[in-house]
Scaffold this motif. Structure first.
Motif, PDB file in Angstrom:
ATOM      1  N   VAL A  52     -45.596 -20.865  19.827  1.00  0.00           N
ATOM      2  CA  VAL A  52     -45.162 -21.334  18.513  1.00  0.00           C
ATOM      3  C   VAL A  52     -46.200 -22.280  17.900  1.00  0.00           C
ATOM      4  CG1 VAL A  52     -43.438 -22.766  17.336  1.00  0.00           C
ATOM      5  CG2 VAL A  52     -42.706 -20.994  18.950  1.00  0.00           C
ATOM      6  N   ILE A  53     -46.641 -23.260  18.693  1.00  0.00           N
ATOM      7  CA  ILE A  53     -47.612 -24.242  18.181  1.00  0.00           C
ATOM      8  C   ILE A  53     -48.929 -23.564  17.801  1.00  0.00           C
ATOM      9  CG2 ILE A  53     -49.071 -26.211  18.829  1.00  0.00           C
ATOM     10  CD1 ILE A  53     -46.749 -27.207  20.569  1.00  0.00           C
ATOM     11  N   ASN A  54     -49.456 -22.736  18.701  1.00  0.00           N
ATOM     12  CA  ASN A  54     -50.753 -22.108  18.447  1.00  0.00           C
ATOM     13  C   ASN A  54     -50.698 -21.189  17.238  1.00  0.00           C
ATOM     14  OD1 ASN A  54     -51.594 -23.448  20.675  1.00  0.00           O
ATOM     15  ND2 ASN A  54     -51.734 -21.647  22.016  1.00  0.00           N
TER      16      ASN A  54
ATOM     17  N   GLN B 101     -43.616 -20.252  25.614  1.00  0.00           N
ATOM     18  CA  GLN B 101     -43.041 -20.051  24.291  1.00  0.00           C
ATOM     19  C   GLN B 101     -43.423 -21.217  23.372  1.00  0.00           C
ATOM     20  OE1 GLN B 101     -38.674 -20.310  23.816  1.00  0.00           O
ATOM     21  NE2 GLN B 101     -38.790 -18.313  22.860  1.00  0.00           N
ATOM     22  N   HIS B 102     -43.351 -22.407  23.935  1.00  0.00           N
ATOM     23  CA  HIS B 102     -43.674 -23.609  23.169  1.00  0.00           C
ATOM     24  C   HIS B 102     -45.110 -23.522  22.638  1.00  0.00           C
ATOM     25  CE1 HIS B 102     -41.932 -27.906  22.987  1.00  0.00           C
ATOM     26  NE2 HIS B 102     -42.783 -27.770  22.016  1.00  0.00           N
ATOM     27  N   ARG B 103     -46.055 -23.134  23.517  1.00  0.00           N
ATOM     28  CA  ARG B 103     -47.444 -23.010  23.085  1.00  0.00           C
ATOM     29  C   ARG B 103     -47.632 -21.878  22.087  1.00  0.00           C
ATOM     30  NH1 ARG B 103     -48.449 -23.871  28.263  1.00  0.00           N
ATOM     31  NH2 ARG B 103     -48.961 -21.712  28.729  1.00  0.00           N
TER      32      ARG B 103
ATOM     33  N   LEU C   2     -48.688 -21.381  14.632  1.00  0.00           N
ATOM     34  CA  LEU C   2     -48.580 -22.170  13.402  1.00  0.00           C
ATOM     35  C   LEU C   2     -49.931 -22.764  13.023  1.00  0.00           C
ATOM     36  CD1 LEU C   2     -47.926 -25.338  12.221  1.00  0.00           C
ATOM     37  CD2 LEU C   2     -46.992 -23.337  11.113  1.00  0.00           C
TER      38      LEU C   2
ATOM     39  N   PRO D 154     -44.626 -17.487  14.108  1.00  0.00           N
ATOM     40  CA  PRO D 154     -44.449 -18.160  15.407  1.00  0.00           C
ATOM     41  C   PRO D 154     -43.311 -17.547  16.225  1.00  0.00           C
ATOM     42  CG  PRO D 154     -44.798 -19.799  13.702  1.00  0.00           C
ATOM     43  CD  PRO D 154     -44.637 -18.465  12.996  1.00  0.00           C
ATOM     44  N   SER D 155     -42.215 -17.153  15.579  1.00  0.00           N
ATOM     45  CA  SER D 155     -41.126 -16.513  16.316  1.00  0.00           C
ATOM     46  C   SER D 155     -41.547 -15.139  16.830  1.00  0.00           C
ATOM     47  CB  SER D 155     -39.887 -16.355  15.427  1.00  0.00           C
ATOM     48  OG  SER D 155     -39.299 -17.610  15.183  1.00  0.00           O
TER      49      SER D 155
END
Lengths: 465, 465, 465
Positions: free
Chosen positions: B248-250, B244-246, B252, B232-233
């Motif tokens: 990381v979520i996507n 950035q938020h998406r 993971l 994710p990073s």
């Protein structure tokens, strides 16, 4: 073709299809991650969000620390068994992946918006990792004696009950459980132990495979140390400001003192007063007294592979009781406005004169239920009780269910052995050699494929036979 | 004295001298890292920079995550070969150190200021790690069959072509490639595979060393899991805000689903329906179907040690095609002002009435080229094509060059063996023992110095002989 | 019952009781972590603190990176000895836990508030980890030849002297030591080497256990690589703004160049021009020339297990001299207002006309001592001198003290061997087998329980005997 294995593969496939379906219907992005939300369509000066103020910035670093704990920490902690390393890391990955996805859905049953939608953002992922943590603690109790199918079913039931228990404790009882002493550690441990007791009520497990080599112990130390290092992030991940600051400091100091005490007890109590790596692996993390595990096994007929009772169960209960005492003693003099951030139910009710007073003095206080310290303490204790009840009853019932042959029991002679479910590099070679030997009239003695095994022992053994 | 080895040492020395020289001439600090810049000389109230607003704060955490992936992740992922552990981690370190320094220079050819100076800051280091990632993917294709000299030359050529390709795709075509599906994964994989095909066009590599032990597989799992954790990073490192938020979520959620599917396929398709650790190591990361590698080897005469075609090549191409489809479907309704952050070329041209309209509605929009969704999609597809062309042609030519004896081919009997380039602890002991045996009239049978090797197999083997 | 071991356990217990007592009396939370502080009781608009502005946000990410270096980095770096893996990671954990707690107290002697209280916050934990770093460097010099009791006493003395030296250098001399070249690396190395010389002035240590296997070397590479990866955070953790930005960039580039040069020297100078994993483990981190260690041993009678002279001592001194040269050359043209952040003593004295001028030009400048570049350079050099003096005299005296039998010397035949202090999995099995053999009239030959040992050597060895 092994039909049991193929069956499990097909069931996992159905599970993933179901998960994707449920995500498609019920899961969306939270405002913070949703570029199509109107807040991202207006100027910051008119209430729009600025990219640099996104919550991902605040949480991501500690989220990744927690993520290391779940996968590297728990995964390698459980590699200490000499013939079960593939399973330890492989099952950690499989069960965590299920728990993360399933945990988002189960938590969503209790936390959703008015349209029934689950809006996920970075703290959803942290909470999903916490659910995976509880599952891995339970796994520790029955590591080596359960099949992947049994464990997958366990995850589905346990994560639902975990979410239910957390909802009752945190939302209804408004109990505070920093670091998840009750919700994660006590729940995971007693669920796993109750399940362990139900699955093997009479059999005495006593396998020579339930032992470590130096190599397997060093792999386990990778897990131990990463768990030790990132524990401050685990306990502070969802806190803010001075609360988060204290969570980090207190966790580090507790861990350092625990670690020292582990060397004290391990050195005083163990065989020949030498240090025992198993104590270091467990007690450094828990601060618990590392002498209970053999007791459990011999007195209660309870199997506990990784000693989760000492590492998570007892410390979790102690944490829950300590939390009750702290709640009974907490007041505004010591905590300042943190009091109402830590115990939101203690804030006075809306429109009361007490509330007006506090809003005048402090910023950022939300109205609460006007609880006294005593009533907050009672709710804390009730939460501990409910947690233990759900864990023990739920774990026992799950254990009963998992005894059904359909879930693939592991044969006794394949306990603590990767060969039950993994293709092992040495196995093919072994088969070839055994056939070669048979052709030459030689018998096939001890084949023992341990991790980094030292073979002198065995050489001498064959001389000795 | 081994002249080939000394030669390689001297060439590395010259390379480092050249790098230091080029850095001295062409590289300086960016404003954010340059204390002598006037922006650090004036009051914040007059436009000066405040220390706490430095970009290092935003990027450092994810940079260090990516750094762990490159060195621990790729390094240990490749330790699965039983006699090649030193080389796996050692070559990862050497080639990455070259790629990072050389990558900053090559990227600087295409990104420099008006005076021809390369101004580096923290995102330069992230981009340099990405270049190292492409190199390590290529290494995966020829791991064990190439000399350090050949690989160093490969890095110098590949990193230049990588930078060129990224410039064409990202700057000229203005294509978007979150996570580097095309620029890193597809490019690295097909460069390495083309090179592999050219270097060994006729020989059939079939070494008994090309296998794992349980210990080497567990070391490889350290790499696998760190890659899994920090992905994710990797995908979000250079993004901001809700993007950035998406990311990381996507990432993971994709990884979790992939991991589950890997257990599905590994359990259904593999030998005896047991899980295969190689599948877990590769497919959990790629989400690709882990059945192609043997096909490549048998049908195309193509050697692919780490299965990079499945782990990076195919998923990279799939990512590129998916990116094309996403670009064709992207609109303002779904993305809001993120649309023009994600696809800057889609913003209307400066001074147009469309641009005025959008600036009124959204903040922070830069003028673009006024592309339609369809034209953006065409550019995305063109970028994938150019990437594959440069990778395959460049890799093939590099492979041709590396066949020259001057670059030190590895003899066939030292393939996948650390002894080619490393002093191995067991080797000295071995030499002594072989001489002792010779003196006593005994023959020297199987000497097999594997990682954490289990020797029962061999004991039985010698009985069987 | 082994009385020596039980004695050590009891002494550790007393130490922890003492530490808890001192913490209770002298240690409190700093404002940033103290919810009861008045700053948390008032509105941000009236000077209260906002949770999101807490310093934990700025420091936590790099703190956790440093924490990984101390426990995983140093811990596993020292697992390279084939029979000393438990001790390497176990002693790292024990000594670091003591150093962290003791370090907070010792630093507090020199840094406390007007009431004598030590106010801790996140940078206290970073500084405590730095003290642990110095201790682990010293441990590297005498790894395998000292008992846990001796090492614990060493920690207590060393951490006090470390804190004293840092106070003299940083507070009195106002010297700058980014990355701790002098305070951590040179101090830790020469303290350990002086101690090593005093503890073993005449004996020639030459144990067959002082060697690596491939498995132990790969465990050591886990430590090496994590140290390498997080070094930029180590050097930048306590800096801010462009200083921190440069610390990260410069460290990364230095490490990359060092790594390359290590391959150069290792390839040119080593036996058969093959690469030596020990060089990679040490020199990649130090950038030092990795050829001094055998010289030290043969010429000076000085034992240095992990080569800390090359890895920390020489580079630390070089860093101190470089820091002197840099201080002599530093001026406002190059550093801008960073000059007075980096060298606060160079800022003009309060109320001077020079100070008024600088405050007009720059923001955030505190009054200093009006030092010239030359006088700052002299203070830097004096700090290096004091550091070496305290380290060498203190280390020697500590070594003298530790020769007293009360501190449990390790018998010569148990050097570099876990069996001295750990219960080893193979040992019990070994004892059983040796008795079985005795009963059958067989002799018990070589029992060698190495980490992931390869036994073919030994099989051939027994044939050869």
């Amino acid at each position: 073709m092994n039909l049991d294995r193929a069956k499990f593969g097909l069931i996992l496939l159905c599970l993933e299809v179901l998960i994707v379906l449920l995500f498609t219907i019920f899961v969306g992005y939270d405002l913070q991650a949703d570029g199509s939300h109107e807040k991202h369509h207006v100027n910051p000066s008119q209430g729009g969000l600025r990219p640099q103020a996104n919550t991902i910035v605040k949480y991501d670093s500690m989220y990744q620390d927690v993520h290391v704990m779940i996968f590297v920490g728990f995964g390698f902690l459980m590699t200490f068994l000499k013939r079960y390393g593939y399973s330890a890391v492989g099952l950690t990955m499989l069960l965590s992946a299920v728990a993360i996805q399933w945990g988002i859905l189960c938590r969503g049953i209790f936390h959703h918006d008015d349209h029934g939608m689950i809006n996920i953002e970075i703290t959803s992922l942290i909470n999903a990792d916490f659910a995976a943590g509880a599952v891995l603690i339970s796994l520790g109790g029955i590591l080596g004696v359960s099949s992947p199918f049994q464990l997958t079913v366990m995850v589905l039931i346990e994560v639902f009950l975990y979410s239910l228990n957390e909802y009752i404790g945190a939302e209804i009882f408004k109990a505070i459980d920093v670091g998840g002493s009750m919700f994660i550690h006590a729940f995971g441990a007693y669920f796993g132990l109750a399940l362990s007791r139900m699955m093997k009520p009479t059999k005495d497990i006593n396998s020579t495979n339930e032992a470590a080599t130096k190599t397997s112990d060093l792999f386990a130390m990778i897990g131990t140390i990463f768990l030790w290092i990132y524990w401050p992030s685990f306990n502070g991940a969802l806190a803010s400001g001075d609360d988060q600051h204290r969570a980090v400091i207190n966790t580090l100091l507790s861990l350092s003192a625990s670690l020292l005490m582990t060397f004290v007890w391990s050195g005083i109590l163990s065989h020949e007063n030498k240090l025992d790596m198993v104590h270091i692996q467990n007690a450094t993390l828990a601060g618990g007294v590392a002498v209970g595990a053999p007791f459990l096994k011999s007195k209660l007929g309870l199997h506990d592979t990784c000693g989760v009772h000492n590492l998570h169960g007892m410390p979790g209960v102690i944490g829950g009781i300590a939390g009750t005492i702290m709640a009974a003693m907490a007041n505004e003099q010591v905590y300042g406005n943190s009091l109402y951030q830590q115990y939101p139910a203690r804030a006075p009710v809306q429109n009361s004169s007490e509330f007006s007073e506090i809003v005048n003095e402090f910023a950022d206080v939300e109205p609460g239920e006007g609880r006294t310290a005593a009533s907050q303490a009672i709710y804390q204790l009730a939460t501990l009780g409910v947690t233990l009840a759900i864990a023990i009853v739920g774990g026992s019932l799950t254990g009963l269910i998992l005894r059904a042959p359909v879930f693939d029991n592991v044969p006794l002679d394949q306990h603590f052995d990767d060969v039950y479910f993994w293709e092992c590099p040495e196995d093919e070679e072994k088969t070839k050699l055994m056939e070669a030997n048979k052709n030459k009239g030689l018998d096939n003695r001890t084949f023992d494929f341990e991790l980094g095994a030292d073979s002198d022992t065995k050489n001498v053994a064959s001389q000795a036979l």
